[in-house]
Each structure stands twice: as C-alpha cells, then as structure tokens.
Design a protein around this motif. Structure first.
Motif, PDB file in Angstrom:
ATOM      1  N   ALA A  24      29.620  -1.566  80.219  1.00 26.31           N
ATOM      2  CA  ALA A  24      28.458  -2.559  80.156  1.00 26.31           C
ATOM      3  C   ALA A  24      27.327  -2.193  80.351  1.00 26.31           C
ATOM      4  O   ALA A  24      26.249  -2.644  79.506  1.00 26.31           O
ATOM      5  CB  ALA A  24      28.883  -3.676  81.477  1.00 26.31           C
ATOM      6  N   ALA A  25      27.053  -1.113  81.100  1.00 21.08           N
ATOM      7  CA  ALA A  25      25.644  -0.378  81.296  1.00 21.08           C
ATOM      8  C   ALA A  25      25.365   0.030  79.847  1.00 21.08           C
ATOM      9  O   ALA A  25      24.070   0.134  79.195  1.00 21.08           O
ATOM     10  CB  ALA A  25      25.985   0.795  82.491  1.00 21.08           C
ATOM     11  N   ALA A  26      26.227   0.626  79.165  1.00 20.16           N
ATOM     12  CA  ALA A  26      26.033   1.506  77.969  1.00 20.16           C
ATOM     13  C   ALA A  26      25.894   0.608  76.665  1.00 20.16           C
ATOM     14  O   ALA A  26      25.513   1.035  75.821  1.00 20.16           O
ATOM     15  CB  ALA A  26      26.783   2.545  77.724  1.00 20.16           C
ATOM     16  N   ARG A  27      26.670  -0.471  76.613  1.00 25.20           N
ATOM     17  CA  ARG A  27      27.048  -1.230  75.698  1.00 25.20           C
ATOM     18  C   ARG A  27      25.927  -1.748  74.718  1.00 25.20           C
ATOM     19  O   ARG A  27      25.978  -1.657  73.338  1.00 25.20           O
ATOM     20  CB  ARG A  27      27.756  -2.578  76.078  1.00 25.20           C
ATOM     21  N   PRO A  28      24.858  -2.006  75.214  1.00 28.11           N
ATOM     22  CA  PRO A  28      23.578  -2.604  74.344  1.00 28.11           C
ATOM     23  C   PRO A  28      23.010  -1.509  73.188  1.00 28.11           C
ATOM     24  O   PRO A  28      22.601  -1.664  72.316  1.00 28.11           O
ATOM     25  CB  PRO A  28      22.514  -3.006  75.436  1.00 28.11           C
ATOM     26  N   LEU A  29      23.449  -0.214  73.736  1.00 28.83           N
ATOM     27  CA  LEU A  29      23.035   0.938  72.951  1.00 28.83           C
ATOM     28  C   LEU A  29      24.388   1.541  72.339  1.00 28.83           C
ATOM     29  O   LEU A  29      24.086   2.751  71.841  1.00 28.83           O
ATOM     30  CB  LEU A  29      22.249   2.135  73.757  1.00 28.83           C
ATOM     31  N   HIS A  30      25.335   1.043  72.056  1.00 32.07           N
ATOM     32  CA  HIS A  30      26.544   1.577  71.695  1.00 32.07           C
ATOM     33  C   HIS A  30      26.338   1.785  70.044  1.00 32.07           C
ATOM     34  O   HIS A  30      25.933   1.129  69.292  1.00 32.07           O
ATOM     35  CB  HIS A  30      27.693   0.493  71.808  1.00 32.07           C
TER      36      HIS A  30
ATOM     37  N   PHE B  42      21.779  -1.498  80.821  1.00 30.72           N
ATOM     38  CA  PHE B  42      22.046  -2.939  80.420  1.00 30.72           C
ATOM     39  C   PHE B  42      20.564  -3.424  80.113  1.00 30.72           C
ATOM     40  O   PHE B  42      20.056  -4.234  80.512  1.00 30.72           O
ATOM     41  CB  PHE B  42      22.159  -3.734  82.165  1.00 30.72           C
ATOM     42  N   LEU B  43      20.467  -2.851  78.851  1.00 28.51           N
ATOM     43  CA  LEU B  43      19.261  -3.116  78.079  1.00 28.51           C
ATOM     44  C   LEU B  43      19.437  -4.498  77.891  1.00 28.51           C
ATOM     45  O   LEU B  43      20.382  -4.980  77.383  1.00 28.51           O
ATOM     46  CB  LEU B  43      19.239  -2.338  76.921  1.00 28.51           C
ATOM     47  N   LYS B  44      18.451  -5.378  78.095  1.00 28.48           N
ATOM     48  CA  LYS B  44      18.373  -6.908  77.692  1.00 28.48           C
ATOM     49  C   LYS B  44      18.558  -7.246  76.299  1.00 28.48           C
ATOM     50  O   LYS B  44      19.560  -8.181  75.890  1.00 28.48           O
ATOM     51  CB  LYS B  44      17.101  -7.659  78.377  1.00 28.48           C
ATOM     52  N   LYS B  45      18.047  -6.434  75.280  1.00 28.02           N
ATOM     53  CA  LYS B  45      18.126  -6.542  74.064  1.00 28.02           C
ATOM     54  C   LYS B  45      19.042  -5.825  73.334  1.00 28.02           C
ATOM     55  O   LYS B  45      19.046  -4.406  73.456  1.00 28.02           O
ATOM     56  CB  LYS B  45      16.773  -6.748  73.351  1.00 28.02           C
ATOM     57  N   ASN B  46      19.995  -6.468  72.661  1.00 27.82           N
ATOM     58  CA  ASN B  46      21.140  -5.416  71.817  1.00 27.82           C
ATOM     59  C   ASN B  46      20.468  -4.538  70.751  1.00 27.82           C
ATOM     60  O   ASN B  46      19.494  -5.095  70.030  1.00 27.82           O
ATOM     61  CB  ASN B  46      21.994  -6.266  71.222  1.00 27.82           C
TER      62      ASN B  46
END
Length: 317
Positions: free
Chosen positions: A16-22, A42-46
């Motif tokens: 979850a922590a890395a997912r926005p920058l996957h 957990f970056l707010k913006k994908n």
C-alpha cells in the motif's frame, strides 16, 4: 499465529505504501514526482502510469495474499483450503470482478496510444493463467504463459505462516497461481529467509546460505545471493537498475535482497524500494515481510492506519 499475521501485515502495508508509484520506470519522472516531498510513502495522488486505485489499497500482488488469508480464516477444514482458494481466485479476480472489467479496457488501449492510467485494479498475467487453469481443471496448453513474477509467493505468505511450512504443501499453493520452476524456487527461498528472520537469526540471509550451500534445489538462489552480497556498499537505486527493477525473478529477488542487506529497518527499506522505481510493490512485499518478521523492527503505526486491508488482519491479531 501472531507472528504470521505480523508478517502478512508487513507485506500488506509495504504494498500500500509503494502502490501510488507502482510501475514508474522512468527515473526522471520518478524524481519529479517525489521531489520536495517529505513523505513519499502513501502518495495521495496516483502516479502509476498504468492504473489508479485509492491510496491505502493494495496491488494485485498483495491482493492475492488477501484472498488466501480470507480463505484460511473462512475454511472449516485445512483439507479444504486449496480447493476454496481456487474458487475464491475466480470469484475475486475473474469474470464479473473489477479486475476483469479493467482487462477489457486494457484490450481497447492496445489499439491506441496509452494516455492515462485505468481507473481500478490491474490483473496480472499469472492470475489470468491461474483462472484459465482452474476453470479448465488442467494445465492449459497454448494461450497465455506463466511469467516469472511473485504472484505465487504472495499467495503462499499467509499459508506458510498461518497454516503449514511443509515444502510440498507450499509448492502446491505457489503452483496454483504461478506454476514454474523459477516461481517456486524463488518463492520458497523468500519464505525461508523471512522465516529465519522471525526465528531471531542475527543474519537471516547468511544463515540461509549456510543451510542451503549444499542443497541442489537452491543452488542458483545461493549463487545469486552471494553475487548481491558483493554489492553491499553500492547505492541501492543504481544497483537495482542493474540487477532488475521489473516484476520478474531472479532480478526482482536480487534487488530485494540488496535492499534488505543495506537497510536498517522497515521504513528505510520501503522508502529505498520506492525510490528505486519499477515494480516497487513486489519488491516491497518481500522487504516488508522480512523486516516485520524481525523482533525489533516495527512497522510504522501511521502507515498501518493508512492501509485499508490492514483492518481485517488486525481483527485477527
């Protein structure tokens, strides 16, 4: 059971922590996305170029572990777990699911330039092959092929640490999702390294080498780890570019091992993994599981609170 749930929690929070920058493979773009940000987890913006889901959710990698976890806690008999798991894979990822809806959208995208990420979950090729195999009740010839990615390892995390550590049983779990020699060998190696960490070994990586130096089954894995150990003093991001920042093994495994041996705690390892780019969630899951298994390397509480699937795990702790 507590230790097993903590390890699963470590894997889940890392994803979850890395997912926005996957799947951000362009180093320049990645730098621009995280520049000036105090917290890049957990970056707010994908910023994933391929798919977008709300921050706090997990990718298709850890979601496979969640399906297995739910199967374990809802199955009345151990003998029914694998049978129920197969049914739940089809139900959760198959026709009618958001995963399949987006698969159809992806097929449309192939005919035009990829302009923006799809809204919703991204189904992995190994999951598609697994669904095909489960529905046909046999190994599928032709069509999609199994890729050397970590889906099988993810399925095995809850089973290994909550049900059984028997190699034969664990291999069966991995085969359901990713039936190839590389998937099974490297998946099992990850699990055994994490297990050594949970047992309190001072240096789980070195201990794994010592235990398996003469083991033919892990011969190649041991060789690859020894190569990585020689790179311990090198910058992780630069090393990852060489070893592999994509989803597939053995590169994914080697880059994860380098992160483990050059990090001092859970948070540092996950931040380092995010900064290296590429398939950060799959590498993060291994690193997160490892550091969660260590007795004194706790998962940040603020991160746990931000992770949506963590709630179900915490209910069982």
């Amino acid at each position: 059971m507590y230790e097993g749930l903590k390890i699963l929690l470590g894997a889940t929070v890392a994803d979850a922590a890395a997912r926005p920058l996957h799947w951000v493979y362009d180093p320049k773009k990645l730098k621009s996305y995280i520049k000036g940000k105090k917290d890049i987890a957990f970056l707010k913006k994908n910023k994933s170029p391929f798919y977008s889901i709300p921050t706090g959710n997990v990718s298709g990698y850890n979601d496979m572990a969640q399906v297995m976890f739910q199967t374990i806690i809802t199955s009345k008999k151990k003998s029914k777990i694998l049978e129920n798991f197969k049914k739940n894979i089809v139900k959760h990822f198959g026709p009618g699911s958001i995963y399949f809806k987006n698969l159809n959208e992806r097929r449309k995208y192939k005919k035009k330039k990829w302009l923006k990420p799809l809204k919703g979950n991204w189904i992995h090729q190994n999951t598609l092959v697994a669904i095909q195999k489960i529905k046909s009740k046999k190994r599928v010839k032709g069509g999609l092929k199994v890729v050397q990615e970590t889906d099988g390892f993810n399925a095995a995390i809850p089973y290994y640490f909550l049900v059984s550590k028997d190699d034969k049983e664990v291999k069966k779990v991995i085969r359901i999702v990713a039936d190839s020699h590389i998937n099974i060998v490297y998946g099992l190696a990850r699990l055994k390294i994490i297990d050594l960490a949970s047992q309190g070994e001072k240096n789980p990586i070195q201990r794994f080498i010592k235990l398996n130096k003469k083991n033919k089954y892990f011969k190649e894995v041991v060789k690859e780890i020894q190569k990585v150990l020689k790179l311990k003093n090198r910058d992780h991001t630069k090393v990852t570019r060489v070893l592999g920042k994509a989803c597939s093994d053995p590169g994914n495994f080697k880059s994860s091992v380098h992160c483990i041996i050059t990090s001092g705690n859970y948070e540092q390892a996950i931040i380092k993994t995010i900064k290296a780019g590429g398939c950060n969630v799959s590498r993060g899951i291994f690193c997160g599981s490892y550091f969660a298994a260590l007795k004194d390397k706790n998962i940040p509480l603020a991160w746990i609170k931000k992770t949506i699937p963590a709630k179900k795990i915490l209910k069982n702790i």
